[in-house]
Design an enzyme around this catalytic site. Structure first.
Site, PDB file in Angstrom:
ATOM      1  N   ARG A   1       0.861  -1.184   0.000  1.00  0.00           N
ATOM      2  CA  ARG A   1       0.000   0.000   0.000  1.00  0.00           C
ATOM      3  C   ARG A   1       0.892   1.228   0.000  1.00  0.00           C
ATOM      4  O   ARG A   1       2.093   1.123   0.260  1.00  0.00           O
ATOM      5  CB  ARG A   1      -0.963  -0.003   1.197  1.00  0.00           C
ATOM      6  CG  ARG A   1      -0.253   0.006   2.521  1.00  0.00           C
ATOM      7  CD  ARG A   1      -1.222   0.050   3.695  1.00  0.00           C
ATOM      8  NE  ARG A   1      -0.484  -0.082   4.943  1.00  0.00           N
ATOM      9  CZ  ARG A   1      -1.033  -0.133   6.143  1.00  0.00           C
ATOM     10  NH1 ARG A   1      -2.339  -0.086   6.271  1.00  0.00           N
ATOM     11  NH2 ARG A   1      -0.283  -0.253   7.228  1.00  0.00           N
TER      12      ARG A   1
ATOM     13  N   ASN B   1      -4.373   7.730   4.777  1.00  0.00           N
ATOM     14  CA  ASN B   1      -4.105   6.969   5.996  1.00  0.00           C
ATOM     15  C   ASN B   1      -2.628   7.051   6.329  1.00  0.00           C
ATOM     16  O   ASN B   1      -1.790   6.704   5.488  1.00  0.00           O
ATOM     17  CB  ASN B   1      -4.493   5.493   5.816  1.00  0.00           C
ATOM     18  CG  ASN B   1      -4.473   4.749   7.129  1.00  0.00           C
ATOM     19  OD1 ASN B   1      -5.265   5.054   8.028  1.00  0.00           O
ATOM     20  ND2 ASN B   1      -3.550   3.822   7.275  1.00  0.00           N
ATOM     21  N   GLU B   2      -2.331   7.529   7.505  1.00  0.00           N
ATOM     22  CA  GLU B   2      -0.934   7.607   7.968  1.00  0.00           C
ATOM     23  C   GLU B   2       0.004   8.038   6.840  1.00  0.00           C
ATOM     24  O   GLU B   2       0.882   7.289   6.407  1.00  0.00           O
ATOM     25  CB  GLU B   2      -0.486   6.263   8.552  1.00  0.00           C
ATOM     26  CG  GLU B   2      -1.187   5.911   9.838  1.00  0.00           C
ATOM     27  CD  GLU B   2      -0.636   4.652  10.504  1.00  0.00           C
ATOM     28  OE1 GLU B   2       0.035   3.859   9.825  1.00  0.00           O
ATOM     29  OE2 GLU B   2      -0.876   4.477  11.717  1.00  0.00           O
TER      30      GLU B   2
ATOM     31  N   GLU C   1      -6.542   5.175  16.056  1.00  0.00           N
ATOM     32  CA  GLU C   1      -6.258   3.741  16.030  1.00  0.00           C
ATOM     33  C   GLU C   1      -5.443   3.352  17.250  1.00  0.00           C
ATOM     34  O   GLU C   1      -4.517   4.070  17.638  1.00  0.00           O
ATOM     35  CB  GLU C   1      -5.395   3.361  14.816  1.00  0.00           C
ATOM     36  CG  GLU C   1      -6.075   3.410  13.481  1.00  0.00           C
ATOM     37  CD  GLU C   1      -5.114   2.990  12.374  1.00  0.00           C
ATOM     38  OE1 GLU C   1      -4.192   2.200  12.643  1.00  0.00           O
ATOM     39  OE2 GLU C   1      -5.282   3.475  11.246  1.00  0.00           O
TER      40      GLU C   1
ATOM     41  N   TRP D   1       3.062  -6.617  13.413  1.00  0.00           N
ATOM     42  CA  TRP D   1       4.176  -6.100  12.623  1.00  0.00           C
ATOM     43  C   TRP D   1       5.462  -5.919  13.432  1.00  0.00           C
ATOM     44  O   TRP D   1       6.418  -5.357  12.927  1.00  0.00           O
ATOM     45  CB  TRP D   1       3.778  -4.789  11.937  1.00  0.00           C
ATOM     46  CG  TRP D   1       2.981  -3.849  12.789  1.00  0.00           C
ATOM     47  CD1 TRP D   1       1.613  -3.747  12.816  1.00  0.00           C
ATOM     48  CD2 TRP D   1       3.464  -2.889  13.730  1.00  0.00           C
ATOM     49  NE1 TRP D   1       1.217  -2.786  13.726  1.00  0.00           N
ATOM     50  CE2 TRP D   1       2.343  -2.241  14.299  1.00  0.00           C
ATOM     51  CE3 TRP D   1       4.738  -2.507  14.164  1.00  0.00           C
ATOM     52  CZ2 TRP D   1       2.450  -1.236  15.260  1.00  0.00           C
ATOM     53  CZ3 TRP D   1       4.842  -1.504  15.126  1.00  0.00           C
ATOM     54  CH2 TRP D   1       3.702  -0.891  15.655  1.00  0.00           C
TER      55      TRP D   1
ATOM     56  N   GLU E   1      -2.498  -8.461   7.435  1.00  0.00           N
ATOM     57  CA  GLU E   1      -2.726  -8.107   8.840  1.00  0.00           C
ATOM     58  C   GLU E   1      -3.705  -9.061   9.528  1.00  0.00           C
ATOM     59  O   GLU E   1      -4.377  -8.682  10.491  1.00  0.00           O
ATOM     60  CB  GLU E   1      -3.193  -6.661   8.930  1.00  0.00           C
ATOM     61  CG  GLU E   1      -2.103  -5.733   8.430  1.00  0.00           C
ATOM     62  CD  GLU E   1      -2.414  -4.263   8.618  1.00  0.00           C
ATOM     63  OE1 GLU E   1      -1.499  -3.515   9.009  1.00  0.00           O
ATOM     64  OE2 GLU E   1      -3.557  -3.867   8.370  1.00  0.00           O
TER      65      GLU E   1
ATOM     66  N   PHE F   1      -3.194 -11.448  11.464  1.00  0.00           N
ATOM     67  CA  PHE F   1      -2.885 -11.772  12.865  1.00  0.00           C
ATOM     68  C   PHE F   1      -2.868 -10.544  13.765  1.00  0.00           C
ATOM     69  O   PHE F   1      -2.370 -10.576  14.881  1.00  0.00           O
ATOM     70  CB  PHE F   1      -1.570 -12.555  12.949  1.00  0.00           C
ATOM     71  CG  PHE F   1      -1.668 -13.900  12.292  1.00  0.00           C
ATOM     72  CD1 PHE F   1      -2.599 -14.835  12.732  1.00  0.00           C
ATOM     73  CD2 PHE F   1      -0.884 -14.224  11.197  1.00  0.00           C
ATOM     74  CE1 PHE F   1      -2.729 -16.072  12.118  1.00  0.00           C
ATOM     75  CE2 PHE F   1      -1.005 -15.458  10.575  1.00  0.00           C
ATOM     76  CZ  PHE F   1      -1.936 -16.390  11.034  1.00  0.00           C
ATOM     77  N   HIS F   2      -3.429  -9.444  13.254  1.00  0.00           N
ATOM     78  CA  HIS F   2      -3.570  -8.224  14.068  1.00  0.00           C
ATOM     79  C   HIS F   2      -4.895  -8.334  14.817  1.00  0.00           C
ATOM     80  O   HIS F   2      -5.915  -8.714  14.233  1.00  0.00           O
ATOM     81  CB  HIS F   2      -3.590  -7.019  13.120  1.00  0.00           C
ATOM     82  CG  HIS F   2      -3.425  -5.701  13.799  1.00  0.00           C
ATOM     83  ND1 HIS F   2      -4.372  -5.161  14.639  1.00  0.00           N
ATOM     84  CD2 HIS F   2      -2.419  -4.804  13.735  1.00  0.00           C
ATOM     85  CE1 HIS F   2      -3.938  -3.983  15.059  1.00  0.00           C
ATOM     86  NE2 HIS F   2      -2.756  -3.741  14.533  1.00  0.00           N
TER      87      HIS F   2
END
Ligand code: GLA
Length: 693
Positions: free
Chosen positions: A112, A150-151, A308, A316, A356, A358-359
């Site tokens: 991304r 985003n960020e 967030e 990560w 993501e 496993f987030h």
């Protein structure tokens, strides 16, 4: 509910990515959102490929359904512009928009944010989509807030391609005007780097030897501004379409070295921030508080949004720690204590596919019969009860100067020691103040500091003339000031301030440093200090490492001297009465014990007081709302320790409804929020918890 700064309540929710799930799941989503007390979701953050599946073909049907569902269930929408994830077709059409690294490596599509911030094609296509989005949803009842991109700069902060080179030259012309000025600013007489034509200038790509440091500094400034231009273009378009809907973009305050957030904060309607705990950090609560205080300061004290955080583990870091029972709630409330008007998560439902998966999410893979879900519901209820706190402000007697330009400058290469990192001393001094129970603001070095009793400037390597003279005036007028080694060394062009270090602060500190003596890895020195408060000159011996310097007193008194190392007997800490104020200088990297003890002396000297007497590992912060003439103080007490804590408080616990008659007992891991009656509490009652330190 009134949006931000009102008395309507706190926001609760997270990133909602329904496009990752079949439509049948969406009804369950909104039902569970209600169960959890969710009232705000961010929708469409990475949905460009769905909203514009092929060039110029827009499909918003699915988003219409999602927004309708949210509106029907009383969940407000923070609608995102999905410009952080250009679709595959975009890169196929515009391979020239792919970014190039400092080493000349062309990055591939996928992931991304994989675009060059200066790419005209990216900017054009992004704005075309945003325009459509704004036109379609401008009057939608669910629309509460715009979430742009985003960020920014998370993955593509600096691009070194030829398009960026052209944009960099344009930016340099604006900053320097002509080549003579640029040559002077960059010190190009050194190593024969003189430029005779603008076209000769390129981004500071990896070269055979150290790149020109001022060129690098300007490239950092340019890169932050380039992304800011992308943000501004989207924001302006949204403001034109929906003048009444605020616009935000999520920051990563102290985690991101890439953007000068002071410049960014001035451009958003609401400051929002993402904060994730670092698993390897033994004092995560301090990092969290620091992040929240930086965010509040960027918001100029106004309420802000925790855009967030994670319900439990992220995916990560090398080893991703799950949160312990109660930790998520305590984390959320710690942000609220320090000025957040909302607590949101990445993300609503944990993904089953993608990078993501496993987030953690608000709704875990294992469903609702889980600890995380129960805690999510509990936090929703707690935030509902804390509604009266919304809009409240936090005040501080101490400011730490924080500056992205100083950070960039401090960590350039070819410096005396690679071990001098910008955040290192910021965190060390912040941690000592946290331990002392003192609330801290962060400030830009050129800000008005007159409201503070004490100002700290850790490793403020680069400082402008304006900031240097404002700091002298601040001390002359009675302020207390503390700075450390490698501060006040250069001007904004990264040119050394001559006549002895630290050039910008020599006079106010009453010292002159002749030469730096950095230490080798693993080497430490002993420092002997005389307790200024200790009757009869009690001495203390501390350890220090990384840095020492040959310092001469020019009016300052020595507080501590080196016992050994390269400079035995030379002052390591000094204190200088400068007109009506006091300036402290710490010329070495003190260990945590020494930093804590020094902080006690410095705060006592400045008359700085803790919010309340509290045991160690208990965080106490006061937030106040003002409605008309009426002020309501709320005392947040967060027990991060393993023992029950007793803290002075009078009033009512907003969460439990229990009265606090003089003090409150807070169990390990728990939080109390006392609506205070009868003003601020005094000293802790006897028998209640040990004193700090
Ligand atoms: C950031 C991003 C999110 C997600 C999380 C994971 O904050 O904004 O999209 O990647 O990190 O922690």
């Amino acid at each position: 509910m009134k949006l931000f700064g009102g008395a309507g309540g706190l926001w609760y929710g997270g990133d909602y990515n329904p496009e990752q799930w079949p439509e049948e799941v969406w009804a369950e989503d909104v039902r569970l959102m209600r169960e959890a007390g969710v009232n705000l979701v961010t929708v469409g953050v990475f949905s460009w490929a769905l909203e514009e599946p092929s060039p110029g073909r827009y499909e918003f049907g699915w988003l219409d359904t999602v927004l309708e569902l949210c509106a029907e269930h009383g969940v407000a929408v923070e609608l995102a512009t999905p410009t952080a994830a250009p679709p595959a077709w975009f890169f196929r059409r515009h391979p020239e928009a792919l970014p190039v690294t400092e080493d000349g490596q062309l990055l591939g599509p996928g992931g991304r944010q994989g675009f060059c911030p200066s790419s005209p094609a990216y900017r054009e296509r992004a704005l075309a989509l945003v325009e459509r989005l704004a036109a379609r949803y401008r009057d939608h009842p669910a629309l509460a807030l715009w979430h742009v991109h985003n960020e920014y700069g998370c993955h593509n902060a600096r691009c070194y391609c030829d398009t960026s080179a052209v944009a960099f030259r344009r930016w340099l012309r604006d900053r320097h005007g002509d080549l003579e000025t640029l040559n002077a600013a960059w010190g190009t007489s050194f190593w024969g780097q003189r430029y005779g034509a603008w076209e000769e200038i390129v981004p500071p790509r990896r070269a055979a030897a150290f790149q020109n440091p001022t060129q690098r500094l300007d490239f950092y400034r340019f890169s932050s501004d380039e992304l800011l231009a992308c943000f501004r273009a989207e924001r302006d378009l949204l403001r034109r379409a929906t003048p009444g809907v605020p616009v935000t973009t999520n920051f990563m305050v102290h985690r991101s070295k890439n953007l000068d957030y002071w410049r960014w904060a001035a451009e958003v309607d609401i400051v929002s921030n993402d904060h994730y705990l670092v698993s390897a950090d033994p004092r995560r609560e301090v990092d969290l508080a620091l992040s929240a205080d930086v965010t509040r300061s960027l918001a100029a004290g106004r309420p802000w949004l925790l855009q967030e955080n994670a319900t439990s583990a992220v995916n990560w870091q090398p080893r991703n720690r799950a949160k312990l029972p109660g930790e998520m709630r305590r984390n959320g409330l710690a942000h609220v204590a320090r000025g957040a008007d909302g607590v949101c998560f990445f993300q609503w439902r944990a993904s089953r596919a993608g990078a993501e998966k496993f987030h953690s999410g608000m709704l875990p893979h294992a469903g609702t019969d889980t600890r995380v879900w129960r805690e999510v519901v509990e936090l929703g209820e707690t935030l509902r009860r804390l509604g009266p706190v919304a809009g409240g402000r936090v005040s501080a007697e101490v400011a730490i100067l924080f500056d992205w330009e100083a950070w960039w400058g401090c960590e350039l290469d070819s410096h005396p020691s690679v071990a001098v990192g910008y955040l290192d001393r910021i965190r060390a001094h912040y941690e000592a103040l946290w331990d002392a129970g003192v609330t801290v603001d962060f400030a830009h070095p050129e800000a008005d500091l007159s409201a503070y009793r004490l100002v700290l400037a850790p490793t403020l390597y680069l400082v402008s003339d304006v900031a240097a003279s404002a700091l002298s005036d601040y001390v002359a007028a009675g302020g207390h000031f503390l700075t450390t080694y490698f501060s006040g060394i250069v001007d904004p062009c990264d040119h050394v301030r001559l006549g002895g270090y630290p050039g910008a602060f020599r006079e106010v500190l009453g010292v002159l440093v002749e030469e730096f003596f950095p230490l080798q890895a693993g080497e430490s020195v002993r420092v002997e200090a005389e307790d200024p408060q200790g009757a009869g000159g009690r001495t203390r011996e501390w350890a220090a490492d990384v840095w020492t310097e040959l310092l001469h007193l020019r009016g300052a008194e020595p507080v501590a001297r080196y016992v050994d190392g390269p400079l035995p007997g030379v002052p390591a800490i000094t204190r200088h009465r400068y007109r009506d104020g006091v300036a402290w200088y710490v010329a070495t990297r003190l260990d945590a014990e020494a930093t804590g003890a020094l902080t006690e002396w410095v705060t006592a000297d400045a008359g700085v007081t803790p919010t309340a007497e509290a045991p160690r590992q208990v965080e106490v912060v006061r937030r106040r709302t003002t409605v008309g003439e009426t002020e309501a103080p709320y005392l947040f007490v967060l027990n991060h320790g393993g023992e029950p804590a007793r803290v002075s408080a009078s009033g009512t616990d907003l969460i439990t409804g229990a009265p606090a008659r003089g003090w409150i007992d807070v169990q390990p891991g728990n939080v109390a929020v006392i609506e205070e009656k009868g003003g601020a509490p005094g000293a802790a009652p006897s028998g209640g918890g040990q004193r700090r330190c």
